[in-house]
Structures are given as C-alpha cells and as structure tokens.
Enzyme design. Structure first.
Site, mmCIF file in Angstrom:
data_model
loop_
_atom_site.group_PDB
_atom_site.id
_atom_site.type_symbol
_atom_site.label_atom_id
_atom_site.label_comp_id
_atom_site.label_asym_id
_atom_site.label_seq_id
_atom_site.Cartn_x
_atom_site.Cartn_y
_atom_site.Cartn_z
ATOM 1 N N ASN A 20 -2.079 0.220 6.684
ATOM 2 C CA ASN A 20 -1.535 -1.025 7.231
ATOM 3 C C ASN A 20 -0.656 -1.818 6.258
ATOM 4 O OD1 ASN A 20 -3.583 -1.876 5.647
ATOM 5 N ND2 ASN A 20 -4.721 -2.965 7.224
ATOM 6 N N LYS A 27 0.817 -1.211 0.000
ATOM 7 C CA LYS A 27 0.000 0.000 0.000
ATOM 8 C C LYS A 27 0.861 1.276 0.000
ATOM 9 C CE LYS A 27 -3.920 -2.277 2.278
ATOM 10 N NZ LYS A 27 -4.954 -2.158 3.338
ATOM 11 N N HIS A 81 -2.124 -5.371 1.486
ATOM 12 C CA HIS A 81 -3.420 -6.002 1.302
ATOM 13 C C HIS A 81 -3.195 -7.485 1.041
ATOM 14 C CE1 HIS A 81 -7.420 -6.857 -0.343
ATOM 15 N NE2 HIS A 81 -6.802 -7.503 -1.319
ATOM 16 N N TYR A 111 -12.507 -1.418 -3.635
ATOM 17 C CA TYR A 111 -13.010 -1.597 -2.268
ATOM 18 C C TYR A 111 -14.528 -1.412 -2.169
ATOM 19 C CZ TYR A 111 -8.310 -1.957 -0.277
ATOM 20 O OH TYR A 111 -7.049 -2.390 0.068
ATOM 21 N N GLU A 132 -9.587 -10.049 -7.775
ATOM 22 C CA GLU A 132 -8.655 -8.941 -7.571
ATOM 23 C C GLU A 132 -7.449 -9.040 -8.505
ATOM 24 O OE1 GLU A 132 -7.893 -9.126 -3.346
ATOM 25 O OE2 GLU A 132 -9.964 -8.569 -2.865
HETATM 26 P P1 GDP Z 1 -8.126 -6.705 5.753
HETATM 27 O O1 GDP Z 1 -8.819 -7.825 5.032
HETATM 28 O O2 GDP Z 1 -7.261 -7.167 6.893
HETATM 29 O O3 GDP Z 1 -7.369 -5.779 4.810
HETATM 30 O O4 GDP Z 1 -9.263 -5.817 6.472
HETATM 31 P P2 GDP Z 1 -10.729 -5.360 6.003
HETATM 32 O O5 GDP Z 1 -11.178 -6.114 4.793
HETATM 33 O O6 GDP Z 1 -11.593 -5.377 7.214
HETATM 34 O O7 GDP Z 1 -10.535 -3.817 5.615
HETATM 35 C C1 GDP Z 1 -9.970 -3.446 4.375
HETATM 36 C C2 GDP Z 1 -9.017 -2.298 4.610
HETATM 37 O O8 GDP Z 1 -9.756 -1.155 5.069
HETATM 38 C C3 GDP Z 1 -7.970 -2.510 5.715
HETATM 39 O O9 GDP Z 1 -6.854 -3.236 5.278
HETATM 40 C C4 GDP Z 1 -7.608 -1.092 6.095
HETATM 41 O O10 GDP Z 1 -6.705 -0.489 5.162
HETATM 42 C C5 GDP Z 1 -8.947 -0.384 5.958
HETATM 43 N N1 GDP Z 1 -9.626 -0.315 7.268
HETATM 44 C C6 GDP Z 1 -10.193 -1.319 7.988
HETATM 45 N N2 GDP Z 1 -10.697 -0.865 9.163
HETATM 46 C C7 GDP Z 1 -10.455 0.485 9.168
HETATM 47 C C8 GDP Z 1 -10.747 1.531 10.106
HETATM 48 O O11 GDP Z 1 -11.323 1.318 11.180
HETATM 49 N N3 GDP Z 1 -10.314 2.791 9.755
HETATM 50 C C9 GDP Z 1 -9.678 3.058 8.571
HETATM 51 N N4 GDP Z 1 -9.295 4.317 8.299
HETATM 52 N N5 GDP Z 1 -9.395 2.093 7.676
HETATM 53 C C10 GDP Z 1 -9.771 0.824 7.968
#
Ligand code: GDP
Length: 140
Positions: A114, A11, A117, A51, A128
């Site tokens: 973070n 990222k 991905h 997304y 994807e």
């Molecule tokens: P992943 O599968 O571990 O990537 O997590 P998710 O599918 O739940 O979320 C997708 C992405 O959205 C995450 O990798 C983060 O970059 C972002 N994200 C998730 N939760 C949050 C949050 O509470 N705040 C913000 N700003 N971004 C978030």
C-alpha cells in the site's frame, strides 16, 4: 500533547513502480517539511523488528517479506498536527477504501502493498524515527 513530527516510509512497491518523486511532491505540497530522509533497504530481521507489534497477525510473514523485498525511502516529517494530517494524506490501509486523491488511492495496489507507511501516534512516530535515524541525521 501532540508533537509536530511523524515518520513515513515509501514502501518497496511504490519505489519499484517509480512513484518516489510523485509521493514526495504530494508530501511537500501538503506542507510537510523534511527533517530526515534516507534511501535504504530493510533486512528481513529489521522489517520483523519494525513490525513486531503485528507479530500475531496472519499477514505478519507476508508483511516482513514484502517490506524487505526492495529499497524504501524513510523520512521524518514536520508539520502542525503531523501524525493525524499525514494519516489523512495517505488514506485508508486498503487502497480500495482510501479517499480519492490520497496517496494510497493514487499509488497503492493492495492492502499489503500500500505504497506508504505513516506512524499512528506521536509516541510511535518518535520510536520509528529513532529506529531509522540517529539524532545527528535529523535537521529541524
Ligand atoms: P496502517 O497503519 O494503515 O499501515 O495499517 P496497519 O497498522 O493495520 O497494518 C500495517 C501494515 O500491514 C499495512 O500498512 C499493510 O502493509 C499491512 N497489512 C495490513 N493488513 C493486511 C492484510 O490483510 N494483508 C496483508 N498482506 N498485509 C496487510
């Protein structure tokens, strides 16, 4: 049936912070083979599309802005049990909860920014991968 491919992006935060090399090193050391890879940048429109599943989440706008804020590295990776093993290698979404030694524990700065991905299912890995790469850009 589990396939042997997953999809990842390094990222914009990890690219900005100079971690591309270290992250690729960890991915290769963990036994993943690179099937496709490109250094690219998502437009806000493309990030929103990627997304779209998170459209109703409160952080969607922030996520789209962040993911289109700078270049990324997109890649398709191959290994037995690729999706699950890669999720283990990157660690929990929130780096504060990510296991020691995982990519997010080492290189992520926050739950939003973070570092990497990782696809969460075989089906999404295929969708994807096709979002970023043509069949002619993948090399088994
Ligand atoms: P992943 O599968 O571990 O990537 O997590 P998710 O599918 O739940 O979320 C997708 C992405 O959205 C995450 O990798 C983060 O970059 C972002 N994200 C998730 N939760 C949050 C949050 O509470 N705040 C913000 N700003 N971004 C978030």
């Amino acid at each position: 049936m589990a396939t042997n491919r997953t999809f990842t992006m390094i990222k914009p935060d990890a690219v900005r912070n100079g971690h591309i090399g270290a992250i690729l090193d960890k991915i290769c050391a963990a036994g993943f083979k690179i099937v496709a890879m490109k250094y690219t940048k998502l437009s806000a429109e493309k990030a929103g599309e990627f997304y779209a599943v998170h459209k109703e989440r409160p952080f969607y706008g922030e996520l789209v802005e962040f993911m289109s804020s700078g270049p990324i590295v997109a890649a398709v990776l191959e290994k037995d049990n690729a999706v699950a093993d890669f999720r283990k290698l990157i660690g929990a979404t929130n780096p504060a909860e990510a296991a020691e030694g995982t990519i997010r524990a080492l290189y992520a700065t926050s739950i939003g920014e973070n570092a990497v991905h990782g696809a969460d299912s075989d089906e999404n890995a295929a969708i994807e991968g096709s979002f970023h790469f043509a069949g002619t850009e993948m090399f088994a």
